[in-house]
Write an enzyme that holds these catalytic residues in place. Structure first.
Site, PDB file in Angstrom:
ATOM      1  CB  CYS A 150      -0.935   0.015   1.196  1.00 26.21           C
ATOM      2  SG  CYS A 150      -1.765  -1.550   1.498  1.00 26.21           S
ATOM      3  CG  HIS A 170      -2.798   3.795   5.407  1.00 29.85           C
ATOM      4  ND1 HIS A 170      -2.474   3.788   4.065  1.00 29.85           N
ATOM      5  CD2 HIS A 170      -2.992   2.493   5.763  1.00 29.85           C
ATOM      6  CE1 HIS A 170      -2.456   2.526   3.626  1.00 29.85           C
ATOM      7  NE2 HIS A 170      -2.775   1.736   4.635  1.00 29.85           N
ATOM      8  CD  GLU A 226      -3.476   6.778   9.586  1.00 27.86           C
ATOM      9  OE1 GLU A 226      -2.899   7.640   8.895  1.00 27.86           O
ATOM     10  OE2 GLU A 226      -4.350   6.003   9.124  1.00 27.86           O
ATOM     11  CE  LYS A 274      -5.958   3.899   1.660  1.00 29.86           C
ATOM     12  NZ  LYS A 274      -5.084   4.960   2.211  1.00 29.86           N
ATOM     13  CG  HIS A 324      -6.471   0.650   0.137  1.00 26.80           C
ATOM     14  ND1 HIS A 324      -5.350   1.036  -0.563  1.00 26.80           N
ATOM     15  CD2 HIS A 324      -6.016   0.173   1.324  1.00 26.80           C
ATOM     16  CE1 HIS A 324      -4.267   0.812   0.177  1.00 26.80           C
ATOM     17  NE2 HIS A 324      -4.655   0.287   1.327  1.00 26.80           N
ATOM     18  CG  PHE A 348      -1.072  -6.039   4.293  1.00 27.71           C
ATOM     19  CD1 PHE A 348      -1.575  -5.496   5.456  1.00 27.71           C
ATOM     20  CD2 PHE A 348      -1.941  -6.767   3.489  1.00 27.71           C
ATOM     21  CE1 PHE A 348      -2.892  -5.664   5.823  1.00 27.71           C
ATOM     22  CE2 PHE A 348      -3.262  -6.956   3.846  1.00 27.71           C
ATOM     23  CZ  PHE A 348      -3.746  -6.396   5.013  1.00 27.71           C
TER      24      PHE A 348
END
Length: 411
Positions: free
Chosen positions: A162, A301, A312, A333, A338, A398
């Site tokens: 990501c 994010h 976060e 998002k 995403h 990830f």
């Protein structure tokens, strides 16, 4: 030698439109690009929502050219061309040995890979398309941009899930800042809305459930009733230039790229680490020479997954301390989904335009905030007339690789 780095061009393909201004206007209006998937395989999916880009390649490429490009490369080429035009670059006069391409992608030519498997294993084909390898390889999009414009500077592809495109932009920033290049095209592209890819994400149990009342409201970052992320597709490319050379040619300068921080959590392949994320934010602040109170907006994010959003929130508190509650933070998002390897480039464009317009986009679908996510997440309605000077874009992934970018106003 260190040089200042100007952002002079923006290009974009997104679920909210295919120009930066259309995209940003949609963000400020709280418009969602998430909808039910329009594909023959949709009925075989458990999760039938995604953020699809409306993009007809035959409006931009010849039939022969389009057939030799995976959708990810089509997106990237279109966004790159748009960014070059926006920057006012005269490609006949640019020193192409001093201009390069750094691009991020998570899965590269996913559609070409899947098509090959379908032909071999379902249809029992004896041979594949001759260009299958060249369309599927992860560096195809960046290579196609280099070929299109005859660029002989550095051409690299980054794949850190990501955070891929924030890493690509950050490393391109280093290329210009330290004198290895004068101009860089940097960003990301992703086109992974294929049957196999979506089924793989379903198996991971990371995808959002469809909102029963309104499919477009299915992504709910920082909400107590969030259920996961929504996959999207698209591309964003920015033009980075040596500031002095950009001024010399009279370029329009959107902003200055001042900060970049990256690192790896090295804690878990999927579970986010607030400490690792905070370290990347601190590194970006240090690079930009800023203190926490100088950041006026953070594009989070903000995936809408159960684990990401409180992590976060904790990371921002670690990095910004007592200033954390004062910063408007939003997850776009919620509107564009995403886009995996392309998402941080798209969100960086949102940050740059927030800075230039003095406007903060909202986090939509935030009707029921999670008490564990207690920062100013700009619920549902954007804010205009905000005197922004420095903005931050967060991207976490990830595998644990974080990428954080800071853009600053140029007076």
């Amino acid at each position: 030698m260190t040089r200042r780095v100007a952002i002079t061009g923006l290009g974009l393909v997104s679920p909210l439109g295919n120009t930066p201004e259309i995209f940003f206007n949609a963000l400020m209006a709280g418009k969602s690009g998430i909808r039910r998937i329009e594909a023959d395989f949709a009925e075989r999916l458990d999760t039938k929502i995604a953020a699809q880009a409306e993009f007809d390649p035959l409006q931009h490429f010849t039939k022969h050219k389009a057939s030799s490009l995976d959708r990810v490369s089509q997106f990237a080429l279109y966004a790159a061309g748009q960014a070059i035009i926006d920057a006012g670059l005269d490609m006949e006069r640019v020193d192409k040995s001093r201009m390069g391409v750094y691009l991020g992608t998570g899965m590269g030519g996913a559609a070409s890979v899947e098509e090959g498997y379908v032909r071999l294993y379902r249809d029992s084909a004896e041979r594949l398309k001759p260009f299958t390898v060249l369309m599927a390889m992860n560096n195809a999009a960046a290579s196609q941009i280099g070929l299109e414009y005859g660029l002989t500077g550095a051409n690299l592809t980054y794949s850190t899930a990501c955070s891929s495109s924030s890493i690509a932009i950050g490393e391109a920033f280093h290329q210009v800042r330290h004198g290895y290049a004068d101009v860089m095209l940097a960003g990301g592209a992703e086109a992974l809305l294929t049957f196999g890819t979506i089924k793989a994400w379903e198996a991971l149990r990371a995808l959002a459930s469809e909102d029963k009342g309104n499919a477009s409201a299915s992504c709910k970052p920082f909400a107590a009733d969030r259920s996961g992320l929504v996959l999207g597709e698209g591309s964003a490319i920015v033009v980075l230039e040596d500031m002095e050379l950009a001024k010399l040619r009279g370029a329009h300068i959107y902003a200055e790229l001042t900060g970049y921080g990256s690192g790896n959590d090295s804690s878990h392949i999927t579970q986010p680490s607030p400490a690792g994320q905070a370290a990347a934010m601190r590194a970006a602040l240090h690079c930009a020479g800023l203190i926490p109170s100088e950041i006026g907006y953070i594009n989070a994010h903000g995936t809408g997954t159960p684990l990401n959003d409180p992590a976060e929130t904790a990371a921002i508190k670690l990095a910004f301390g007592e200033h954390a509650p004062n910063i408007p933070v939003s997850s776009t998002k919620s509107m564009h989904g995403h886009l995996m390897g392309a998402t941080s480039a798209v969100e960086f464009v949102a940050c740059v335009l927030a800075l230039t317009h003095g406007a903060v986009p909202p986090t939509i679908n935030l009707q029921n905030p999670d008490p564990a996510c207690d920062l100013d997440y700009v619920p549902n309605v954007g804010r205009r007339g905000v005197p922004l000077r420095h903005v931050m874009s967060n991207s976490f992934a990830f595998g644990g690789t974080s990428g954080v970018l800071i853009a600053s106003r140029v007076d």
